[in-house]
Design an enzyme around this catalytic site. Structure first.
Site, PDB file in Angstrom:
ATOM      1  N   ARG A 189       0.893  -1.158   0.000  1.00  0.00           N
ATOM      2  CA  ARG A 189       0.000   0.000   0.000  1.00  0.00           C
ATOM      3  C   ARG A 189       0.923   1.196   0.000  1.00  0.00           C
ATOM      4  O   ARG A 189       1.635   1.457   0.967  1.00  0.00           O
ATOM      5  CB  ARG A 189      -0.911  -0.023   1.225  1.00  0.00           C
ATOM      6  CG  ARG A 189      -1.795   1.220   1.379  1.00  0.00           C
ATOM      7  CD  ARG A 189      -2.813   1.322   0.240  1.00  0.00           C
ATOM      8  NE  ARG A 189      -3.637   2.510   0.433  1.00  0.00           N
ATOM      9  CZ  ARG A 189      -3.382   3.694  -0.106  1.00  0.00           C
ATOM     10  NH1 ARG A 189      -2.301   3.858  -0.871  1.00  0.00           N
ATOM     11  NH2 ARG A 189      -4.186   4.710   0.102  1.00  0.00           N
ATOM     12  N   HIS A 206       1.656   7.100   1.742  1.00  0.00           N
ATOM     13  CA  HIS A 206       0.463   7.957   1.791  1.00  0.00           C
ATOM     14  C   HIS A 206       0.305   8.522   3.194  1.00  0.00           C
ATOM     15  O   HIS A 206       1.017   8.144   4.124  1.00  0.00           O
ATOM     16  CB  HIS A 206      -0.782   7.161   1.389  1.00  0.00           C
ATOM     17  CG  HIS A 206      -1.118   6.036   2.334  1.00  0.00           C
ATOM     18  ND1 HIS A 206      -0.434   4.840   2.354  1.00  0.00           N
ATOM     19  CD2 HIS A 206      -2.064   5.933   3.311  1.00  0.00           C
ATOM     20  CE1 HIS A 206      -0.939   4.044   3.279  1.00  0.00           C
ATOM     21  NE2 HIS A 206      -1.923   4.679   3.888  1.00  0.00           N
ATOM     22  N   HIS A 238      -3.027  10.338   5.896  1.00  0.00           N
ATOM     23  CA  HIS A 238      -4.455  10.603   6.100  1.00  0.00           C
ATOM     24  C   HIS A 238      -4.620  11.972   6.752  1.00  0.00           C
ATOM     25  O   HIS A 238      -4.115  12.203   7.851  1.00  0.00           O
ATOM     26  CB  HIS A 238      -5.087   9.527   6.975  1.00  0.00           C
ATOM     27  CG  HIS A 238      -4.827   8.131   6.511  1.00  0.00           C
ATOM     28  ND1 HIS A 238      -5.256   7.675   5.295  1.00  0.00           N
ATOM     29  CD2 HIS A 238      -4.158   7.099   7.092  1.00  0.00           C
ATOM     30  CE1 HIS A 238      -4.875   6.415   5.151  1.00  0.00           C
ATOM     31  NE2 HIS A 238      -4.203   6.041   6.217  1.00  0.00           N
ATOM     32  N   GLU A 292      -4.873   6.203  12.244  1.00  0.00           N
ATOM     33  CA  GLU A 292      -5.041   4.812  11.798  1.00  0.00           C
ATOM     34  C   GLU A 292      -4.552   3.846  12.871  1.00  0.00           C
ATOM     35  O   GLU A 292      -3.432   3.959  13.358  1.00  0.00           O
ATOM     36  CB  GLU A 292      -4.259   4.598  10.502  1.00  0.00           C
ATOM     37  CG  GLU A 292      -4.214   3.148  10.010  1.00  0.00           C
ATOM     38  CD  GLU A 292      -3.438   3.013   8.705  1.00  0.00           C
ATOM     39  OE1 GLU A 292      -3.710   3.799   7.779  1.00  0.00           O
ATOM     40  OE2 GLU A 292      -2.547   2.133   8.631  1.00  0.00           O
ATOM     41  N   HIS A 310       3.136   7.115   5.803  1.00  0.00           N
ATOM     42  CA  HIS A 310       3.473   5.722   6.052  1.00  0.00           C
ATOM     43  C   HIS A 310       3.212   4.861   4.825  1.00  0.00           C
ATOM     44  O   HIS A 310       2.606   5.294   3.847  1.00  0.00           O
ATOM     45  CB  HIS A 310       2.682   5.178   7.246  1.00  0.00           C
ATOM     46  CG  HIS A 310       1.194   5.282   7.101  1.00  0.00           C
ATOM     47  ND1 HIS A 310       0.503   6.454   7.322  1.00  0.00           N
ATOM     48  CD2 HIS A 310       0.252   4.365   6.756  1.00  0.00           C
ATOM     49  CE1 HIS A 310      -0.795   6.265   7.135  1.00  0.00           C
ATOM     50  NE2 HIS A 310      -0.967   4.992   6.782  1.00  0.00           N
ATOM     51  N   GLU A 347     -10.913   5.477   2.924  1.00  0.00           N
ATOM     52  CA  GLU A 347      -9.599   4.952   2.554  1.00  0.00           C
ATOM     53  C   GLU A 347      -9.224   5.368   1.137  1.00  0.00           C
ATOM     54  O   GLU A 347      -8.052   5.526   0.807  1.00  0.00           O
ATOM     55  CB  GLU A 347      -9.620   3.423   2.670  1.00  0.00           C
ATOM     56  CG  GLU A 347      -8.448   2.702   2.063  1.00  0.00           C
ATOM     57  CD  GLU A 347      -7.112   3.007   2.741  1.00  0.00           C
ATOM     58  OE1 GLU A 347      -6.074   2.694   2.146  1.00  0.00           O
ATOM     59  OE2 GLU A 347      -7.115   3.558   3.857  1.00  0.00           O
TER      60      GLU A 347
END
Length: 368
Positions: A67, A70, A72, A77, A116, A139
């Site tokens: 993943r 990125h 948020h 999270e 992260h 998400e």
């Protein structure tokens, strides 16, 4: 981050009707976002309108999948590893970075805005559940590094990094989301800059490697809040194991909403919303349940085998009031007057906390 309605004392229109709304969503049966053998499936207010305080994601990564980098902007999270192994790298606003490897039962917490990445470690898939302290978080609305760099003019990128524009030829021009190459090395790699500047608080906690918080005939509970895992200031996590017939007794949480994910088994969840409003839902493996802050509820194992439920709260400090404890904390004459029954009846009620009742929970009468 608690539900907005409780912060401003305004009624939540989704909870203000004559009937309680559905509080169940079949997360693992949803489509989500699938790329190759990896997927992300989410439960937000879009899928489950009642869940304004907490959102959740089920993510599965195939070997070699990541993943991508990125962050948020609107939620922290918290994650629990269900299957396989995961490696993460996170960087905080001071430039401290931490790389950790996670096994089944381990958790991580990334504060809001901390950049992260998540990658599958080893040659088997991994599966983890992500919990976010904002039900409106999606998400699929995160800030991804490929999406950002792909939309910045090359001249600006060249100036930013002090490199020729040609360096950025062939970079993705849209979000990759799941990047895929070969599995990462088992040995933990070093950063580009060399030695890591470790953050003051670790982002990793080995939840199931610890002794349970409490053990009962009907089940057991692991609980991790900011007292045990200091960086997790906005989310508390619980793993609840119930034996067949086991019941997490009727209770409420005065300071947080509750998000439930059934890892295995079947449970019956009840919800009480005042003014005669009461609703029950059956949750199977892969289903999500949501309890608004302050609403009475219970969780009962109705399957033939044991069950495990992952629970998240949008607070760093766990608080609950159990129905049996509430009653035991009152004089018998108060209970007698309240219910219009003789005092002798209430002397038969339990005086010690129950928390989890077993399938044979009918107790011997206490002597008056």
């Amino acid at each position: 981050m608690s539900d907005t309605s409780f912060l401003n004392n305004a009624p939540d229109p989704d909870l203000d009707g004559k009937e309680l709304p559905a509080f169940k969503f079949e997360l693992e049966k949803s489509t989500g976002k699938v790329i190759g053998g990896s997927y992300g499936k989410e439960a937000t207010v879009k899928q489950l309108p009642i869940s304004k305080g907490i959102a959740g994601v089920s993510m599965r990564l195939e070997p070699g999948a990541m993943r991508e980098l990125h962050w948020h902007a609107t939620a922290a999270e918290w994650a629990f590893v269900v299957e396989g192994r995961v490696r993460t790298t996170v960087i905080d606003p001071r430039g401290n970075s931490e790389t950790n490897d996670f096994d089944v039962g381990d958790i991580w917490y990334f504060p809001r805005g901390h950049g992260h990445m998540l990658e599958c470690l080893g040659h088997a898939p991994c599966h983890f559940i992500l919990i976010f302290d904002n039900g409106y978080f999606s998400e699929f609305g995160t800030f991804s590094i490929t999406d950002w760099i792909g939309h910045v003019p090359k001249a600006l990128l060249a100036k930013n990094f002090g490199l020729p524009e040609s360096v950025f030829d062939g970079f993705p021009n849209e979000e990759v989301y799941f990047a895929r190459l070969s599995p990462p090395p088992e040995a933990m790699p070093s950063n580009l800059r060399g030695a890591r500047r470790q953050p003051p608080e670790t982002h990793k906690y080995q939840m199931l490697a610890q002794k349970p918080h409490s053990v009962h005939a009907g089940g057991r509970e692991w609980r991790v809040d900011s007292e045990r895992f200091p960086i997790s200031r906005t989310i508390t996590g619980v793993v609840l194991d119930l034996e067949p017939g086991g019941l997490r007794e009727l209770h409420w949480h005065p300071t947080a909403s509750e998000w439930q994910y059934v890892i295995y088994g079947q449970v019956s969840v009840t919800l009480f919303g005042s003014h005669g409003r009461y609703r029950m839902e059956r949750l199977d493996a892969g289903d999500v349940g949501y309890i608004p802050q302050g609403y009475g509820h219970s969780i009962e194992n109705i399957g033939e085998g044991p069950c495990r439920v992952l629970i998240g709260f949008n607070t760093g400090h766990y608080a609950a009031t159990d129905l049996s404890t509430w009653m035991a904390g009152n004089p018998s004459d108060v209970l007698a007057t309240n219910f219009g029954k003789p005092e002798s009846l209430f002397r038969k009620f339990p005086t010690e906390p129950i928390f989890i009742a077993d399938k044979n929970a009918t107790r011997k009468e206490n002597k008056p």
